[in-house]
Design an enzyme around this catalytic site. Structure first.
Site, PDB file in Angstrom:
ATOM      1  N   VAL A   1      15.966   5.386  24.100  1.00 46.02           N
ATOM      2  CA  VAL A   1      15.187   5.437  22.859  1.00 46.02           C
ATOM      3  C   VAL A   1      13.793   4.866  23.094  1.00 46.02           C
ATOM      4  O   VAL A   1      13.648   3.738  23.574  1.00 46.02           O
ATOM      5  CB  VAL A   1      15.885   4.649  21.742  1.00 46.02           C
ATOM      6  CG1 VAL A   1      15.051   4.692  20.460  1.00 46.02           C
ATOM      7  CG2 VAL A   1      17.285   5.203  21.490  1.00 46.02           C
ATOM      8  N   LYS A   2      12.786   5.632  22.736  1.00 46.80           N
ATOM      9  CA  LYS A   2      11.400   5.171  22.849  1.00 46.80           C
ATOM     10  C   LYS A   2      10.995   4.450  21.562  1.00 46.80           C
ATOM     11  O   LYS A   2      11.137   4.980  20.467  1.00 46.80           O
ATOM     12  CB  LYS A   2      10.459   6.365  23.074  1.00 46.80           C
ATOM     13  CG  LYS A   2      10.695   7.102  24.363  1.00 46.80           C
ATOM     14  CD  LYS A   2       9.887   8.392  24.436  1.00 46.80           C
ATOM     15  CE  LYS A   2       8.432   8.118  24.726  1.00 46.80           C
ATOM     16  NZ  LYS A   2       7.700   9.408  24.987  1.00 46.80           N
ATOM     17  N   ILE A   3      10.484   3.240  21.732  1.00 45.85           N
ATOM     18  CA  ILE A   3      10.003   2.447  20.597  1.00 45.85           C
ATOM     19  C   ILE A   3       8.595   1.957  20.928  1.00 45.85           C
ATOM     20  O   ILE A   3       8.372   1.417  22.021  1.00 45.85           O
ATOM     21  CB  ILE A   3      10.930   1.246  20.315  1.00 45.85           C
ATOM     22  CG1 ILE A   3      12.352   1.726  19.993  1.00 45.85           C
ATOM     23  CG2 ILE A   3      10.388   0.398  19.165  1.00 45.85           C
ATOM     24  CD1 ILE A   3      13.360   0.612  19.786  1.00 45.85           C
TER      25      ILE A   3
END
Length: 223
Positions: free
Chosen positions: A86-88
């Site tokens: 997941v890219k945050i």
């Protein structure tokens, strides 16, 4: 070393995966929205062209911690948490969401990085990947050099986070960071094709074939 394709073009993903040992795909809200595909349709299509071993790296949309965390949980379930990252973004709310996601065992890539300092704090939180925007950092100084320094800083402090360099404009930037030992890189298909294509190669192959044809009257190996 991991090499990802930064795209939502599943035809190109399939084509390049057939040619090269691609480790997975990264995408972001801009890339996905420009594809014209609905998110659910895209990820279903993507699963059809990737092997289970190739990673999918997708980005949250919400601007606040709780929303990002909810997005992260949804993305994580695309593959039941296996080979999904997941890219945050490294905003104030993003750092909060990273801490919570890491605590839940979600694999996280910190994105939107414009400085080594931003990357350092994400690494200290315990994320798996850091995505510095190389070409955009170059607009403010020596992006390639700063990323190379970041790699050494992570090694010096024994941090687990891998640099996943992103936002490349040309093959020269990719080459320099490969030489610097960058553990992961994500590049759009056009740059990848430029890396494997050279005008001299077809010329050499044509010469080999012409010489063989002249000597043996055929293009078959004859064994």
């Amino acid at each position: 070393m991991e090499f990802f394709l930064d795209t939502a073009d599943t035809a190109e993903i399939a084509a390049l995966s057939e040619i090269l040992p691609i480790d997975g795909v990264t995408t972001n809200p801009t890339i996905l929205s420009k594809s014209g595909k609905k998110p659910a349709d895209f990820f279903a299509e993507l699963e059809g062209v990737l092997t289970p071993e190739q990673k999918i790296i997708a980005q949250v949309i919400a601007p606040d911690k709780e929303g990002m965390l909810a997005d992260a949980r949804k993305i994580n379930q695309i593959r039941g948490g296996k080979n999904i990252v997941v890219k945050i973004p490294v905003t104030t709310e993003g750092y909060k969401a990273m801490k919570a996601a890491v605590a839940e065992g979600i694999s996280v890539l910190a994105t939107g990085i414009y400085s080594p300092d931003q990357a350092f704090w994400a690494a200290k939180i315990g994320v798996d990947y850091l995505a510095p925007y190389v070409n955009r950092m170059d607009n403010y100084g020596d992006g390639v050099g700063q990323v190379a320094e970041l790699i050494q800083t992570l090694k010096q402090y024994g941090m687990k986070a891998k640099v996943c360099a992103a936002s490349f404009k040309n093959t020269a930037q990719v080459h320099k960071l490969l030489a610097a030992g960058t553990p992961a890189i994500t590049v759009n298909p056009a740059v990848v094709r430029a890396m494997i294509g050279h005008l001299g190669t077809p010329f050499a192959v044509d010469q080999f074939n012409a010489d063989w044809q002249a000597a043996y009257g055929t293009c078959e190996l004859g064994l």
